[in-house]
Design a protein around this motif. Structure first.
Motif, PDB file in Angstrom:
ATOM      1  N   LEU A  20      28.795  41.754  37.879  1.00 18.22           N
ATOM      2  CA  LEU A  20      28.460  41.950  36.470  1.00 18.22           C
ATOM      3  C   LEU A  20      29.601  42.618  35.703  1.00 18.22           C
ATOM      4  O   LEU A  20      29.768  42.375  34.507  1.00 18.22           O
ATOM      5  CB  LEU A  20      27.178  42.759  36.344  1.00 18.22           C
ATOM      6  N   ASP A  21      30.397  43.434  36.378  1.00 15.03           N
ATOM      7  CA  ASP A  21      31.585  44.005  35.738  1.00 15.03           C
ATOM      8  C   ASP A  21      32.555  42.901  35.329  1.00 15.03           C
ATOM      9  O   ASP A  21      33.144  42.938  34.245  1.00 15.03           O
ATOM     10  CB  ASP A  21      32.283  44.992  36.671  1.00 15.03           C
ATOM     11  N   VAL A  22      32.728  41.912  36.203  1.00 15.57           N
ATOM     12  CA  VAL A  22      33.608  40.775  35.890  1.00 15.57           C
ATOM     13  C   VAL A  22      33.045  39.998  34.705  1.00 15.57           C
ATOM     14  O   VAL A  22      33.778  39.649  33.778  1.00 15.57           O
ATOM     15  CB  VAL A  22      33.776  39.851  37.122  1.00 15.57           C
ATOM     16  N   VAL A  23      31.740  39.755  34.715  1.00 15.85           N
ATOM     17  CA  VAL A  23      31.103  39.012  33.618  1.00 15.85           C
ATOM     18  C   VAL A  23      31.281  39.755  32.301  1.00 15.85           C
ATOM     19  O   VAL A  23      31.616  39.154  31.273  1.00 15.85           O
ATOM     20  CB  VAL A  23      29.602  38.783  33.923  1.00 15.85           C
ATOM     21  N   ARG A  24      31.083  41.072  32.319  1.00 14.77           N
ATOM     22  CA  ARG A  24      31.258  41.870  31.092  1.00 14.77           C
ATOM     23  C   ARG A  24      32.688  41.802  30.589  1.00 14.77           C
ATOM     24  O   ARG A  24      32.929  41.692  29.395  1.00 14.77           O
ATOM     25  CB  ARG A  24      30.880  43.322  31.361  1.00 14.77           C
ATOM     26  N   PHE A  25      33.653  41.906  31.501  1.00 14.31           N
ATOM     27  CA  PHE A  25      35.051  41.835  31.092  1.00 14.31           C
ATOM     28  C   PHE A  25      35.348  40.490  30.439  1.00 14.31           C
ATOM     29  O   PHE A  25      35.962  40.432  29.371  1.00 14.31           O
ATOM     30  CB  PHE A  25      35.975  42.054  32.290  1.00 14.31           C
ATOM     31  N   LEU A  26      34.913  39.403  31.082  1.00 10.85           N
ATOM     32  CA  LEU A  26      35.197  38.071  30.543  1.00 10.85           C
ATOM     33  C   LEU A  26      34.500  37.845  29.207  1.00 10.85           C
ATOM     34  O   LEU A  26      35.000  37.103  28.360  1.00 10.85           O
ATOM     35  CB  LEU A  26      34.783  36.995  31.553  1.00 10.85           C
ATOM     36  N   GLY A  27      33.369  38.477  28.991  1.00 11.20           N
ATOM     37  CA  GLY A  27      32.635  38.295  27.748  1.00 11.20           C
ATOM     38  C   GLY A  27      33.114  39.172  26.613  1.00 11.20           C
ATOM     39  O   GLY A  27      32.938  38.827  25.451  1.00 11.20           O
ATOM     40  N   ASP A  51      36.533  33.912  45.308  1.00  9.48           N
ATOM     41  CA  ASP A  51      35.585  32.847  44.964  1.00  9.48           C
ATOM     42  C   ASP A  51      34.622  33.286  43.865  1.00  9.48           C
ATOM     43  O   ASP A  51      34.295  32.503  42.977  1.00  9.48           O
ATOM     44  CB  ASP A  51      34.789  32.429  46.202  1.00  9.48           C
ATOM     45  N   THR A  52      34.177  34.527  43.915  1.00 15.90           N
ATOM     46  CA  THR A  52      33.281  35.052  42.881  1.00 15.90           C
ATOM     47  C   THR A  52      33.999  35.105  41.540  1.00 15.90           C
ATOM     48  O   THR A  52      33.453  34.685  40.516  1.00 15.90           O
ATOM     49  CB  THR A  52      32.770  36.454  43.269  1.00 15.90           C
ATOM     50  N   ALA A  53      35.219  35.612  41.540  1.00 16.95           N
ATOM     51  CA  ALA A  53      35.989  35.692  40.298  1.00 16.95           C
ATOM     52  C   ALA A  53      36.253  34.299  39.736  1.00 16.95           C
ATOM     53  O   ALA A  53      36.127  34.070  38.527  1.00 16.95           O
ATOM     54  CB  ALA A  53      37.304  36.424  40.544  1.00 16.95           C
ATOM     55  N   ARG A  54      36.584  33.361  40.603  1.00 20.02           N
ATOM     56  CA  ARG A  54      36.844  31.985  40.166  1.00 20.02           C
ATOM     57  C   ARG A  54      35.573  31.361  39.583  1.00 20.02           C
ATOM     58  O   ARG A  54      35.616  30.695  38.544  1.00 20.02           O
ATOM     59  CB  ARG A  54      37.356  31.156  41.341  1.00 20.02           C
ATOM     60  N   ALA A  55      34.429  31.599  40.225  1.00 24.85           N
ATOM     61  CA  ALA A  55      33.166  31.037  39.739  1.00 24.85           C
ATOM     62  C   ALA A  55      32.806  31.606  38.368  1.00 24.85           C
ATOM     63  O   ALA A  55      32.355  30.864  37.484  1.00 24.85           O
ATOM     64  CB  ALA A  55      32.051  31.328  40.743  1.00 24.85           C
ATOM     65  N   GLU A  56      33.013  32.880  38.174  1.00 22.13           N
ATOM     66  CA  GLU A  56      32.689  33.489  36.876  1.00 22.13           C
ATOM     67  C   GLU A  56      33.650  33.013  35.792  1.00 22.13           C
ATOM     68  O   GLU A  56      33.248  32.837  34.643  1.00 22.13           O
ATOM     69  CB  GLU A  56      32.697  35.007  36.978  1.00 22.13           C
ATOM     70  N   MET A  57      34.901  32.786  36.144  1.00 24.75           N
ATOM     71  CA  MET A  57      35.844  32.246  35.165  1.00 24.75           C
ATOM     72  C   MET A  57      35.465  30.817  34.791  1.00 24.75           C
ATOM     73  O   MET A  57      35.600  30.418  33.630  1.00 24.75           O
ATOM     74  CB  MET A  57      37.272  32.310  35.703  1.00 24.75           C
ATOM     75  N   ARG A  58      34.970  30.042  35.755  1.00 23.40           N
ATOM     76  CA  ARG A  58      34.515  28.680  35.457  1.00 23.40           C
ATOM     77  C   ARG A  58      33.306  28.718  34.529  1.00 23.40           C
ATOM     78  O   ARG A  58      33.211  27.925  33.588  1.00 23.40           O
ATOM     79  CB  ARG A  58      34.145  27.954  36.748  1.00 23.40           C
ATOM     80  N   LYS A  59      32.358  29.619  34.809  1.00 27.69           N
ATOM     81  CA  LYS A  59      31.169  29.738  33.966  1.00 27.69           C
ATOM     82  C   LYS A  59      31.538  30.109  32.538  1.00 27.69           C
ATOM     83  O   LYS A  59      30.884  29.685  31.583  1.00 27.69           O
ATOM     84  CB  LYS A  59      30.206  30.781  34.529  1.00 27.69           C
ATOM     85  N   ALA A  60      32.585  30.918  32.395  1.00 26.40           N
ATOM     86  CA  ALA A  60      33.035  31.332  31.054  1.00 26.40           C
ATOM     87  C   ALA A  60      33.904  30.254  30.393  1.00 26.40           C
ATOM     88  O   ALA A  60      34.300  30.418  29.245  1.00 26.40           O
ATOM     89  CB  ALA A  60      33.795  32.643  31.156  1.00 26.40           C
ATOM     90  N   GLY A  61      34.217  29.183  31.120  1.00 25.89           N
ATOM     91  CA  GLY A  61      35.015  28.095  30.558  1.00 25.89           C
ATOM     92  C   GLY A  61      36.505  28.380  30.537  1.00 25.89           C
ATOM     93  O   GLY A  61      37.234  27.842  29.717  1.00 25.89           O
TER      94      GLY A  61
END
Length: 63
Positions: A20-27, A51-61
């Protein structure tokens, strides 16, 4: 015995908390900050797998 005499120990950060920290940063980060990031640098900074970081970056486009 009163429990407020003792210091509270913070809970350990779980894998989901770190993700969730990664998601918050990307958002919330500014575009020039996100443009400089790779999945490897995010994984190292937030202590998640690549893999988690890559997946979250993909979700963020971003990938």
């Amino acid at each position: 015995m009163k429990s407020d005499r003792y210091a509270r120990v913070p809970k350990a950060r779980t894998r989901e908390d770190k993700r969730l920290d990664v998601v918050r940063f990307l958002g919330m980060a500014q575009p020039h900050m996100i443009a400089a990031e790779t999945p490897e640098t995010l994984a190292k900074r937030y202590d998640v797998t690549v893999d988690t970081a890559r997946a979250e970056m993909r979700k963020a486009g971003l990938l």
